[in-house]
Design a protein around this motif. Structure first.
Motif, PDB file in Angstrom:
ATOM      1  N   UNK A 129       0.825  -1.207   0.000  1.00  0.00           N
ATOM      2  CA  UNK A 129       0.000   0.000   0.000  1.00  0.00           C
ATOM      3  C   UNK A 129       0.862   1.261   0.000  1.00  0.00           C
ATOM      4  N   UNK A 130       0.329   2.308  -0.576  1.00  0.00           N
ATOM      5  CA  UNK A 130       1.000   3.603  -0.593  1.00  0.00           C
ATOM      6  C   UNK A 130       0.521   4.362   0.644  1.00  0.00           C
ATOM      7  N   UNK A 131       1.460   4.851   1.425  1.00  0.00           N
ATOM      8  CA  UNK A 131       1.110   5.605   2.622  1.00  0.00           C
ATOM      9  C   UNK A 131       1.654   7.013   2.463  1.00  0.00           C
ATOM     10  N   UNK A 132       0.773   7.995   2.611  1.00  0.00           N
ATOM     11  CA  UNK A 132       1.174   9.404   2.493  1.00  0.00           C
ATOM     12  C   UNK A 132       0.635  10.163   3.689  1.00  0.00           C
ATOM     13  N   UNK A 133       1.313  11.239   3.997  1.00  0.00           N
ATOM     14  CA  UNK A 133       0.931  12.081   5.116  1.00  0.00           C
ATOM     15  C   UNK A 133       0.628  13.482   4.599  1.00  0.00           C
ATOM     16  N   UNK A 134      -0.524  14.035   4.994  1.00  0.00           N
ATOM     17  CA  UNK A 134      -0.912  15.377   4.588  1.00  0.00           C
ATOM     18  C   UNK A 134      -1.256  16.174   5.836  1.00  0.00           C
ATOM     19  N   UNK A 135      -0.955  17.458   5.809  1.00  0.00           N
ATOM     20  CA  UNK A 135      -1.374  18.319   6.904  1.00  0.00           C
ATOM     21  C   UNK A 135      -2.262  19.414   6.327  1.00  0.00           C
ATOM     22  N   UNK A 136      -3.499  19.457   6.822  1.00  0.00           N
ATOM     23  CA  UNK A 136      -4.482  20.421   6.342  1.00  0.00           C
ATOM     24  C   UNK A 136      -5.069  21.127   7.555  1.00  0.00           C
ATOM     25  N   UNK A 137      -4.895  22.426   7.597  1.00  0.00           N
ATOM     26  CA  UNK A 137      -5.448  23.209   8.704  1.00  0.00           C
ATOM     27  C   UNK A 137      -4.946  22.785  10.067  1.00  0.00           C
ATOM     28  N   UNK A 175      -4.188  19.830  11.013  1.00  0.00           N
ATOM     29  CA  UNK A 175      -4.538  18.435  11.310  1.00  0.00           C
ATOM     30  C   UNK A 175      -3.743  17.540  10.372  1.00  0.00           C
ATOM     31  N   UNK A 176      -3.073  16.549  10.928  1.00  0.00           N
ATOM     32  CA  UNK A 176      -2.286  15.616  10.124  1.00  0.00           C
ATOM     33  C   UNK A 176      -3.142  14.404   9.766  1.00  0.00           C
ATOM     34  N   UNK A 177      -3.201  14.122   8.471  1.00  0.00           N
ATOM     35  CA  UNK A 177      -3.947  12.973   7.963  1.00  0.00           C
ATOM     36  C   UNK A 177      -2.950  11.973   7.393  1.00  0.00           C
ATOM     37  N   UNK A 178      -3.119  10.718   7.724  1.00  0.00           N
ATOM     38  CA  UNK A 178      -2.301   9.664   7.156  1.00  0.00           C
ATOM     39  C   UNK A 178      -3.222   8.846   6.258  1.00  0.00           C
ATOM     40  N   UNK A 179      -2.880   8.810   4.977  1.00  0.00           N
ATOM     41  CA  UNK A 179      -3.720   8.158   3.977  1.00  0.00           C
ATOM     42  C   UNK A 179      -3.009   6.909   3.482  1.00  0.00           C
ATOM     43  N   UNK A 180      -3.708   5.801   3.504  1.00  0.00           N
ATOM     44  CA  UNK A 180      -3.162   4.522   3.040  1.00  0.00           C
ATOM     45  C   UNK A 180      -4.019   4.052   1.868  1.00  0.00           C
ATOM     46  N   UNK A 181      -3.390   3.847   0.725  1.00  0.00           N
ATOM     47  CA  UNK A 181      -4.121   3.434  -0.468  1.00  0.00           C
ATOM     48  C   UNK A 181      -3.527   2.146  -1.017  1.00  0.00           C
TER      49      UNK A 181
END
Length: 57
Positions: A12-20, A22-28
């Motif tokens: 799986x591809x794991x990416x980290x985003x920070x929006x406002x 808040x840190x989101x960790x997305x696994x696809x």
């Protein structure tokens, strides 16, 4: 001795985003049963949302 079947397994591809702040960790991951690409699906979802907004009063 056991027989190992060859399978194509992609990690799986794991990416980290920070929006406002808040840190989101997305696994696809990719499904072997998928009938459309991610780009096609995203376009379809966006078009569906736009159509809903047009039909709302």
């Amino acid at each position: 001795m056991s027989t190992v079947l060859t399978q194509k397994i992609s990690a799986p591809v794991v990416r980290q985003y920070e929006i406002g702040g808040v840190r989101y960790i997305v696994k696809a991951s990719v499904s072997g049963r998928a009938s459309e690409s991610a780009i096609t699906k995203i376009n379809r979802l966006i078009q569906g949302d736009l159509e809903k907004k047009k039909s709302q009063p």
